[in-house]
Design a protein around this motif. Structure first.
Motif, mmCIF file in Angstrom:
data_model
loop_
_atom_site.group_PDB
_atom_site.id
_atom_site.type_symbol
_atom_site.label_atom_id
_atom_site.label_comp_id
_atom_site.label_asym_id
_atom_site.label_seq_id
_atom_site.Cartn_x
_atom_site.Cartn_y
_atom_site.Cartn_z
ATOM 1 N N ARG A 1 -19.767 -5.970 0.196
ATOM 2 C CA ARG A 1 -19.452 -6.290 -1.069
ATOM 3 C C ARG A 1 -17.752 -6.228 -1.428
ATOM 4 O O ARG A 1 -17.255 -6.606 -2.375
ATOM 5 N N ALA B 1 -23.262 -1.752 -7.151
ATOM 6 C CA ALA B 1 -23.038 -2.869 -6.737
ATOM 7 C C ALA B 1 -22.094 -3.620 -7.533
ATOM 8 O O ALA B 1 -21.151 -4.162 -7.257
ATOM 9 N N GLU C 1 -21.049 -15.417 -7.039
ATOM 10 C CA GLU C 1 -20.904 -14.358 -5.694
ATOM 11 C C GLU C 1 -21.328 -15.258 -4.544
ATOM 12 O O GLU C 1 -21.304 -14.764 -3.404
ATOM 13 N N ARG D 1 -24.827 -9.370 0.147
ATOM 14 C CA ARG D 1 -24.722 -8.722 -1.315
ATOM 15 C C ARG D 1 -25.484 -7.420 -1.560
ATOM 16 O O ARG D 1 -25.068 -6.770 -2.418
ATOM 17 N N SER D 2 -26.524 -7.185 -0.984
ATOM 18 C CA SER D 2 -27.019 -5.837 -1.006
ATOM 19 C C SER D 2 -27.761 -5.724 0.322
ATOM 20 O O SER D 2 -27.493 -6.176 1.382
#
Length: 508
Positions: free
Chosen positions: A157, A433, A471, A483-484
């Protein structure tokens, strides 16, 4: 298929932490920037770290005081800039009577505490492990230890946030786009870019930055057709993830008789992250994975320290990356310097190559890199990133602040009140996040049905669309593992289901 030609001051090749850091800094100084990355952002080395913002206490043994001081200063700068994806973490260093003596460990921590000013992080202290919470999971022979501070970061991230900031400041970010060739002339560089689906773009750039990490010499000798005498030492670092080994918030730094150290870190609430391995690598840099010997090594080291044995069959997930370190005279992989080198070659048109580096010093590396090329390009705008938040990090105002780090829970609680219709677990994840960009994700939504289809538990269509449009997420793997880390929590089959859903979005 050919796209329109593009012109820029700076063409940056490589979408890892160094490339996006340079893109962000340069765009913020008014330079026109294009960044291309052959895969997804952070798809290689920059998402395969130990997830730490740290000074590197073990580098003191190699007398790298300058690198440690630089990293310690950056540690707090970064924590303030992105307190949603970074936070302080206390580490426990058990004393192994067969290794470094207590006085040496105490002296090293004394120096570590004082090499740079600390505002956010408490200093080190000696502890009795039989009386301390962090001693309970350890074997009873470990009686003495030390506790010190460093920081945690969501590395993938961090890369994405830098890319977002570069784009918001006027830069162009092209993922899944390879730089096939770059030809130098007295008027600059003419580069040919090709996307994964075969579309071509010609780019005219006044300067090229080669931030390709493990491929830095390959790019020089291949696409750029430049001579290079620099050699990289490729070091593979592998990590394993197992079910949670302990119930407290501390991490461990564990010493091994071979001189290497391994971290055991609380991870994603339900797990423990164990790594890294630090071994020489001579394989395909595009296909890096853990091998059985590395798994056995990490399990054996945890068995040396913890009451509960960790077996290879306990490994839930693993990841590996290759670190492109600058070749030196070090005999062991773990002793090779983690410092970086920047080489600017100005034979008609400037070419800057980035060798080495580590996540903690990426911002400083980027600042120094842009200082070098800005001078050549006639740009007089000064450095700015030391006093700027990354996207979503402005929790209590526009400027980086200690309060944002120390009072993150208060921010999360305020976010929960603002979006009371969302489950608290989901708000907590969004706060970590996205920080203040949660407002962008949730704009116009006032009830859970506004989030769209729940594709997997806790993963709604609205978030996936946000990741795709804001993103650069293209595949389920991008969403679930970069992204996670939802890939650790969702049921089997989710990746295939999500891929199908995302593919369907392109047909709407």
């Amino acid at each position: 298929m050919r796209l329109d030609n593009m012109d820029c001051d700076l063409l940056i090749v490589g979408g890892g932490i160094n490339g996006v850091g340079i893109a962000r800094d340069a765009a913020g100084r008014g330079l026109s920037v294009i960044l291309c990355e052959k895969d997804d952002l952070a798809s290689h080395t920059s998402s395969a770290s130990s997830k730490l913002i740290h000074g590197g206490i073990r580098y003191l043994e190699n007398y790298e005081f300058g690198l440690v001081r630089k990293a310690l200063i950056e540690r707090e700068v970064l924590l303030r800039s992105a307190p949603h994806i970074m936070w302080p973490l206390r580490f426990v260093l058990p004393h192994d009577k067969g290794q470094r003596p207590v006085w040496m460990m105490r002296a090293g921590l004394f120096l570590y505490d004082r090499l740079a000013r600390r505002e956010l992080l408490p200093g080190s202290e000696a502890v009795n492990l039989h009386r301390h919470d962090a001693g309970k999971p350890l074997k009873p022979e470990f009686t003495d230890g030390f506790v010190y501070s460093d920081g945690w970061v969501d590395d993938a991230r961090l890369v994405v946030l830098n890319a977002m900031d570069a784009k918001e400041k006027g830069g162009t970010v092209l993922t899944r786009t390879i730089c096939e060739s770059a030809t130098r002339s007295s008027k600059g560089w003419q580069a040919k870019l090709r996307t994964a689906d075969g579309r071509e773009t010609d780019v005219h750039a006044r300067c090229i930055v080669n931030a390709t990490g493990p491929w830095v010499t390959e790019f020089l000798r291949g696409a750029a057709r430049e001579k290079s005498t620099k050699n990289l030492r490729l070091i593979k670092g592998s990590h394993i993830v197992v079910k949670r080994l302990f119930d407290h918030p501390y991490a461990y730094i564990l010493q091994n008789p071979d001189g290497r150290i391994v971290f055991a870190i609380p991870y994603e609430n339900d797990f423990t992250l164990v790594g890294t391995t630090d071994i020489e690598y001579r394989g395909d840099t595009n296909k890096v994975g853990i091998d059985q010997a590395e798994i056995d090594y990490l399990c054996e080291l945890t068995q040396r320290y913890f009451r509960r044995p960790v077996k290879p069959s306990d490994v839930i997930w693993s990841y590996s990356g290759v670190r492109p370190l600058v070749e030196d005279e070090a005999s062991s992989a773990s002793a090779v310097t983690r410092d970086y080198r920047l080489e600017l070659e100005n034979g008609g048109a400037p070419l800057l190559s980035v060798f080495g580096g580590k996540i903690t010093t990426f911002r400083k590396l980027a600042e120094e890199a842009v200082d070098m090329v800005a001078g050549v390009l006639g740009n007089r705008h000064g450095a700015w990133t030391a006093n700027a938040c990354l996207p979503g990090g402005d929790l209590f105002g526009d400027r980086p602040a200690n309060r944002s780090v120390l009072e993150f829970d208060a921010y999360r609680e305020g976010l929960q009140k603002k979006y009371a219709w969302l489950p608290s677990k989901l708000v907590a994840r969004f706060a970590r996040a996205y920080g203040t960009y949660t407002d962008r994700l949730l704009a116009g939504r006032t009830r859970i049905s506004d989030m769209g289809e729940e594709i997997a538990p806790g993963l709604y269509a609205a978030e996936v669309k946000y990741l795709m449009t804001r993103e650069w997420a293209v595949t389920a793997h991008d969403v679930l593992w970069r992204r996670s880390k939802l890939g650790l929590h969702v049921p089997p089959g989710t990746e295939e289901k999500l891929d199908a859903w995302m593919a369907g979005q392109g047909k709407e």
